[in-house]
Design an enzyme around this catalytic site. Structure first.
Site, PDB file in Angstrom:
ATOM      1  N   LYS A  22      46.779  30.079  48.886  1.00 49.51           N
ATOM      2  CA  LYS A  22      45.370  29.735  48.657  1.00 49.51           C
ATOM      3  C   LYS A  22      45.028  29.948  47.174  1.00 49.51           C
ATOM      4  O   LYS A  22      45.809  30.542  46.428  1.00 49.51           O
ATOM      5  CB  LYS A  22      44.470  30.591  49.543  1.00 49.51           C
ATOM      6  CG  LYS A  22      44.496  32.068  49.210  1.00 49.51           C
ATOM      7  CD  LYS A  22      43.534  32.842  50.098  1.00 49.51           C
ATOM      8  CE  LYS A  22      43.363  34.262  49.570  1.00 49.51           C
ATOM      9  NZ  LYS A  22      42.326  34.991  50.259  1.00 49.51           N
ATOM     10  N   TYR A  75      33.105  37.893  17.358  1.00 48.88           N
ATOM     11  CA  TYR A  75      31.670  38.088  17.601  1.00 48.88           C
ATOM     12  C   TYR A  75      31.318  39.566  17.759  1.00 48.88           C
ATOM     13  O   TYR A  75      32.003  40.305  18.458  1.00 48.88           O
ATOM     14  CB  TYR A  75      31.253  37.351  18.871  1.00 48.88           C
ATOM     15  CG  TYR A  75      31.414  35.863  18.778  1.00 48.88           C
ATOM     16  CD1 TYR A  75      30.686  35.123  17.856  1.00 48.88           C
ATOM     17  CD2 TYR A  75      32.296  35.198  19.620  1.00 48.88           C
ATOM     18  CE1 TYR A  75      30.838  33.741  17.779  1.00 48.88           C
ATOM     19  CE2 TYR A  75      32.451  33.823  19.554  1.00 48.88           C
ATOM     20  CZ  TYR A  75      31.718  33.098  18.621  1.00 48.88           C
ATOM     21  OH  TYR A  75      31.871  31.737  18.538  1.00 48.88           O
TER      22      TYR A  75
HETATM   23  C1  LIG Z   1      43.379  36.033  55.632  1.00 46.85           C
HETATM   24  C2  LIG Z   1      44.353  36.373  54.555  1.00 46.85           C
HETATM   25  N1  LIG Z   1      45.620  36.637  54.892  1.00 46.85           N
HETATM   26  C3  LIG Z   1      46.539  36.955  53.967  1.00 46.85           C
HETATM   27  C4  LIG Z   1      46.211  37.033  52.626  1.00 46.85           C
HETATM   28  C5  LIG Z   1      47.281  37.408  51.640  1.00 46.85           C
HETATM   29  O1  LIG Z   1      47.002  38.633  51.026  1.00 46.85           O
HETATM   30  P1  LIG Z   1      48.017  39.308  50.014  1.00 46.85           P
HETATM   31  O2  LIG Z   1      47.945  38.495  48.768  1.00 46.85           O
HETATM   32  O3  LIG Z   1      47.484  40.681  49.832  1.00 46.85           O
HETATM   33  O4  LIG Z   1      49.362  39.266  50.622  1.00 46.85           O
HETATM   34  C6  LIG Z   1      44.902  36.780  52.239  1.00 46.85           C
HETATM   35  C7  LIG Z   1      44.525  36.914  50.827  1.00 46.85           C
HETATM   36  O5  LIG Z   1      43.582  37.542  50.471  1.00 46.85           O
HETATM   37  C8  LIG Z   1      43.951  36.441  53.225  1.00 46.85           C
HETATM   38  O6  LIG Z   1      42.689  36.162  52.895  1.00 46.85           O
END
Ligand SMILES: Cc1ncc(COP(=O)(O)O)c(C=O)c1O
Length: 367
Positions: free
Chosen positions: A35, A261
């Site tokens: 994601k 800045y």
């Molecule tokens: C529902 C869900 N599962 C798994 C993960 C994977 O998490 P991680 O990057 O800590 O392995 C995430 C990421 O935040 C998530 O939102």
């Protein structure tokens, strides 16, 4: 030739990390979480590498991300799970693109069934208070799930999931116990999902109890540690992201002059600065200035003054640094590069945020 300005993603590192994680969580399988553009690493290229490494599940936040992967050619032999949905989502895209929605409510479940989605996972909230049905909603959700089966609907409850809060070992084990109540509640209405999944990187590496059938792993696949007290190398992982920039120009600065800045930094001696073309518009926090260092050749040099919208300054003193030279912001500390965690610590955040925030304006390439 001028050095590359952008993110280089090490495909071999991704593949090696996948193997390390898969071995560690076995016999549980892995949902490779890509994601948020694979935490800033570039979702399509990362997904391809992880599929080559053996991933048969990919995890994304929403259907848009899943559709983008399918349109880039990730075929339906690889399952894609998506767990956050817009209020008006009708799930027809999920059916069309072969994406498995994880649904959090009776409404989402019914809408997915109306769209003839073949499989769904149910999301139950066991303590994170994000998405997922809360415990008081389980009876109605599970009864609706059972009715789908009784009606001979096409939609099958393939999975059950929740997500840990990583607050403490005992909190996480409480969540695991709550998940067990959900499994029992589903069993009571005659549903036994093929796969139950709870743990992400931290849980699956540190709390074997929470691995269940699938571990949804993101951060560890990128070679980063979810634990403040353990490095990537401690976990046998290799950071896959390396951020580099070419020196755009060098500037002589006399002692006493302020830089960038607000003059948050003044030269204590006559010095030289190197300017690179990455700034907060590219996702590099303004507050990094005066708190991080970069690597040029074999040496470290501090980033000084405020990070600007498109640029930052590095104090190179009298070092032999020229226009076009490579500046390494972060990479694999095992190779002498600065660690992404140093950048996270500098602004009071975590490695997840630093990599995920590298902007879309920054070129990605995979080696
Ligand atoms: C529902 C869900 N599962 C798994 C993960 C994977 O998490 P991680 O990057 O800590 O392995 C995430 C990421 O935040 C998530 O939102």
């Amino acid at each position: 030739m001028s050095a590359f300005t952008g993110v280089t993603v090490d495909r071999e590192a991704l593949i090696a990390n996948y193997a390390t994680v898969a071995e560690q969580v076995a016999p549980a399988g892995v949902v490779a979480v890509v994601k948020a553009d694979a935490y800033g690493h570039g979702a399509v290229e990362v997904a391809r590498a992880l599929v080559d490494a053996g991933a048969d599940w990919l995890g994304v936040a929403d259907l848009d991300e899943g559709v983008a992967l399918r349109e880039a050619g990730i075929d339906e032999g690889v399952r894609i799970l998506a767990w956050l949905h817009a209020p008006d989502e009708d799930f027809r895209r999920a059916a069309r693109y072969g994406i498995t929605p994880a649904v959090s409510s009776v409404e989402q479940l019914s809408t997915a069934a109306d769209a003839d989605v073949p499989e769904v996972h149910l999301v139950v909230d066991t303590g994170l208070s994000r998405n997922g049905a809360v415990e008081s909603e389980w009876p109605e959700l599970f009864a609706t799930a059972a009715a789908l089966t009784r009606n001979g609907d096409r939609t099958r409850i393939e999975g059950l999931m929740s997500h840990l809060s990583n607050a403490s070992r005992s909190d996480d084990l409480d969540q695991d116990a709550a998940l067990q109540r959900a499994i029992d509640g589903l069993a009571a209405v005659g549903i036994r999902p093929d796969v139950v999944h709870l743990a992400a990187s931290a849980g699956s590496l540190a709390l074997p109890e929470t691995r269940r059938d699938l571990a949804r792993v993101g951060l560890a696949l990128y070679g980063l540690s979810p634990f403040p007290d353990r490095t990537s190398a401690d976990l046998g992982l290799r950071p896959a992201m390396r951020v580099t920039a070419a020196v755009l120009r060098t500037v002589a600065v006399p002692a006493g002059d302020g830089v960038s800045y607000g003059y948050t930094w003044r030269a204590e001696r006559d010095t030289r600065l190197a300017v690179i073309g990455l700034g907060y518009a590219d996702g590099f926090d303004r507050a990094y200035g005066n708190h991080v260092s970069v690597r040029i050749g074999d040496r470290r040099f501090p980033v000084v003054g405020r990070v600007a919208m498109n640029a930052m300054h590095i104090d190179i003193g009298d070092a032999d640094v020229a226009i076009g030279d490579e500046v390494v912001l972060w990479g694999d500390p095992a190779n002498g590069d600065p660690a992404v965690e140093d950048w996270a610590d500098a602004i009071g955040t975590i490695n997840y945020e630093v990599v995920a925030r590298v902007g879309r304006s920054v070129e990605r390439r995979t080696t």
